[in-house]
Scaffold this motif. Structure first.
Motif, short mmCIF file in Angstrom:
data_model
loop_
_atom_site.label_atom_id
_atom_site.label_comp_id
_atom_site.label_asym_id
_atom_site.label_seq_id
_atom_site.Cartn_x
_atom_site.Cartn_y
_atom_site.Cartn_z
N PRO A 121 24.51 62.38 26.05
CA PRO A 121 25.34 63.35 25.33
C PRO A 121 26.65 62.74 24.84
CG PRO A 121 24.44 64.34 27.31
CD PRO A 121 24.12 62.88 27.39
N ARG A 122 27.13 61.72 25.57
CA ARG A 122 28.33 61.00 25.15
C ARG A 122 28.04 59.51 25.11
NH1 ARG A 122 33.73 63.33 28.22
NH2 ARG A 122 33.56 65.52 27.59
N SER A 123 28.43 58.83 24.05
CA SER A 123 28.31 57.38 23.99
C SER A 123 29.62 56.71 24.39
CB SER A 123 27.89 56.92 22.60
OG SER A 123 28.82 57.35 21.63
N LEU A 124 30.71 57.47 24.37
CA LEU A 124 32.01 57.04 24.86
C LEU A 124 32.54 58.14 25.78
CD1 LEU A 124 33.53 55.74 21.48
CD2 LEU A 124 32.71 54.30 23.36
N ARG A 125 33.55 57.81 26.57
CA ARG A 125 34.19 58.79 27.47
C ARG A 125 33.18 59.42 28.43
NH1 ARG A 125 39.16 56.89 27.11
NH2 ARG A 125 39.99 56.97 24.99
N TYR A 126 32.28 58.59 28.98
CA TYR A 126 31.25 59.15 29.86
C TYR A 126 31.41 58.73 31.31
CZ TYR A 126 28.96 54.55 29.61
OH TYR A 126 28.70 53.20 29.69
N ARG A 127 32.12 57.65 31.62
CA ARG A 127 32.19 57.15 33.00
C ARG A 127 33.14 57.99 33.84
NH1 ARG A 127 29.91 52.05 34.56
NH2 ARG A 127 31.01 52.48 36.52
N ASN A 128 32.65 58.44 35.00
CA ASN A 128 33.50 59.22 35.90
C ASN A 128 33.92 58.42 37.12
OD1 ASN A 128 31.30 59.22 37.73
ND2 ASN A 128 30.51 61.13 36.87
N GLN A 210 26.05 58.42 40.34
CA GLN A 210 25.77 58.26 38.91
C GLN A 210 27.07 58.41 38.13
OE1 GLN A 210 23.36 57.07 37.48
NE2 GLN A 210 21.44 57.54 38.51
N VAL A 211 27.38 57.42 37.30
CA VAL A 211 28.68 57.40 36.63
C VAL A 211 28.71 58.24 35.35
CG1 VAL A 211 29.22 55.11 37.56
CG2 VAL A 211 28.14 55.31 35.30
N ASN A 212 27.55 58.69 34.90
CA ASN A 212 27.46 59.48 33.67
C ASN A 212 26.92 60.86 34.03
OD1 ASN A 212 26.85 60.64 31.17
ND2 ASN A 212 26.03 58.75 30.30
N MET A 365 21.85 55.95 30.09
CA MET A 365 22.84 56.33 31.10
C MET A 365 24.13 55.53 30.94
SD MET A 365 23.14 58.44 33.73
CE MET A 365 21.48 58.79 34.33
N PHE A 366 24.04 54.34 30.32
CA PHE A 366 25.18 53.42 30.26
C PHE A 366 25.41 52.91 28.84
CE2 PHE A 366 22.55 52.89 34.09
CZ PHE A 366 23.40 53.37 35.07
N PRO A 367 25.78 53.78 27.91
CA PRO A 367 26.03 53.32 26.53
C PRO A 367 27.06 52.20 26.48
CG PRO A 367 26.02 55.72 26.63
CD PRO A 367 26.01 55.23 28.06
N GLN A 368 26.92 51.35 25.50
CA GLN A 368 27.78 50.20 25.23
C GLN A 368 27.48 49.01 26.14
OE1 GLN A 368 29.03 51.09 22.53
NE2 GLN A 368 29.04 53.30 22.84
#
Length: 382
Positions: A121-128, A210-212, A365-368
């Motif tokens: 759903p997000r390719s940026l601003r996804y890591r928590n 899970q970071v995303n 799960m891990f864009p970029q």
């Protein structure tokens, strides 16, 4: 003849597990970091082995159609992301191809339904959850292939609630007045508040999660859907962490006994604090040791979500010996997934059992980055 320091022109064929671009020169396979598919490059050999070589980009002669300017200004030096120079669409395409090729390489002739990759759903601003470093006034992440710290004020793949705390965490680290490297952890807790602290030999941080969280919802929902509506007697959640799958499984299979198995005591403690009167048994144990005593029946479900190293041959042998009704395998590394599947099929054949790999799907799960999550469904082939 190629040697260290040689400069040659190459074209990138595709991306490799580990994130480098693959090119070939006079029969030699070259791995080139920070490349993009179809790039035409001048590269310099940095490492030469018998069957492959590594190289660095000297000049981009003609960029491939998916090459772009990275959204992060330090992406090409920071060690955190290795695919920001590639468009998100092409990142997903490469991951879809890599997972399929890897499974097929280890399991020739095995047929299965291969579903399209699920975009995040997000390719940026996804890591928590992140683990920045601090030393000599520099706050950020290690540079690529180095312990030098790339000083940052923002991280575009990290949720903004976390990056807003960067000045506060930098000040926290400065107050330690340490000349040593400080390893930090920042994360968004389940309660929604921001937490941070030092990672030390005595405290290794919050543990795996899970970071995303945006994509994790779909991953959990898919695992539950694939598990089906059967009335399982027991559900085994191996490498259960703090219950990412355990508690949703307990909610769906309310008449089953849920067995969560996890080695990290922090995660087990966190899970146990949430159990209440739910029919969940949590075990602090190495999965391989647990499986030596586990009694798995034909009416049971096994879900496993191992770390990047995967499971082990002994674990897959045990699953082949006492086959459950269904296995849902969640993986964060295509090679360990493919190898574990190979072990399962090999032991099943030796033991006169038969498994069918029903379907496989990858999740962005891990864009970029080159990392990818994959889910596989296995059933006893009757």
């Amino acid at each position: 003849m190629l040697s260290r320091g040689s400069q040659i022109n190459v074209t990138i064929e595709k991306m490799a597990i580990g994130g480098a671009g693959i090119a070939r020169h006079e029969g030699m396979v070259l791995f080139i970091p920070l490349a993009a598919p179809a790039d035409e490059l001048t590269v310099e050999i940095t490492l030469k082995k018998k069957n492959f070589a590594e190289a660095k980009i000297v000049k981009i002669l003609k960029p491939g159609p998916s090459r772009r300017t990275p959204p992060c200004p330090v992406a090409l030096v920071c060690g955190g992301c290795n695919w920001q120079q590639i468009t998100e669409e092409e990142q997903r395409s490469q991951k879809q191809q890599l997972v399929l090729e890897t499974i097929q390489k280890f399991n020739r002739g095995v047929e299965f339904e291969y579903l399209p990759i699920k975009a995040s759903p997000r390719s940026l601003r996804y890591r928590n959850r992140i683990q920045p470093k601090f030393k000599n006034g520099n706050f950020g992440f290690f540079a690529r292939n180095s312990h030098a710290i790339v000083d940052i004020k923002d991280c575009p793949i990290t949720e903004e609630d976390l990056t807003a705390k960067f000045p506060e965490v930098r000040a926290f680290a400065e107050q330690k007045r340490s000349q040593d490297l400080l390893k930090l952890e920042m994360y968004i807790a389940e309660e929604g508040d921001i937490r941070y602290g030092l990672i030390t030999d005595d405290d290794d941080g919050v543990g795996f999660s899970q970071v995303n969280r945006f994509q994790n919802e779909d991953l959990v929902a898919t695992a539950l859907e694939w598990a089906g509506d059967y009335s399982y007697k027991n559900v085994f959640d191996l490498y259960a962490g703090s219950g990412n799958f355990t508690f949703p499984l307990a909610a769906k299979y309310s008449i089953a006994t849920i067995h969560g198995v996890e080695l990290n005591p922090k995660l087990v403690e966190r899970a146990k604090s949430r159990i209440g009167n739910k029919p969940i048994k949590y075990f602090l144990s190495d999965v391989e040791n647990y499986m030596k005593k586990a009694v798995i029946g034909r009416e049971d479900l096994v879900v496993l979500d191992p770390p990047r190293a995967g499971a082990s041959e002994e674990i897959m042998k045990k699953l082949a010996q006492t086959p459950p009704r269904k296995i849902i395998y969640i993986s964060c590394h295509p090679v360990s997934l493919a190898r574990d599947l190979n072990w399962l099929f090999a032991w099943a054949q030796k033991l006169g059992k038969s498994f069918k790999l029903s379907r496989v799907q990858t999740f962005e799960m891990f864009p970029q980055t080159d990392h990818v999550e994959t889910i596989a469904e296995l059933v006893v082939d009757s």
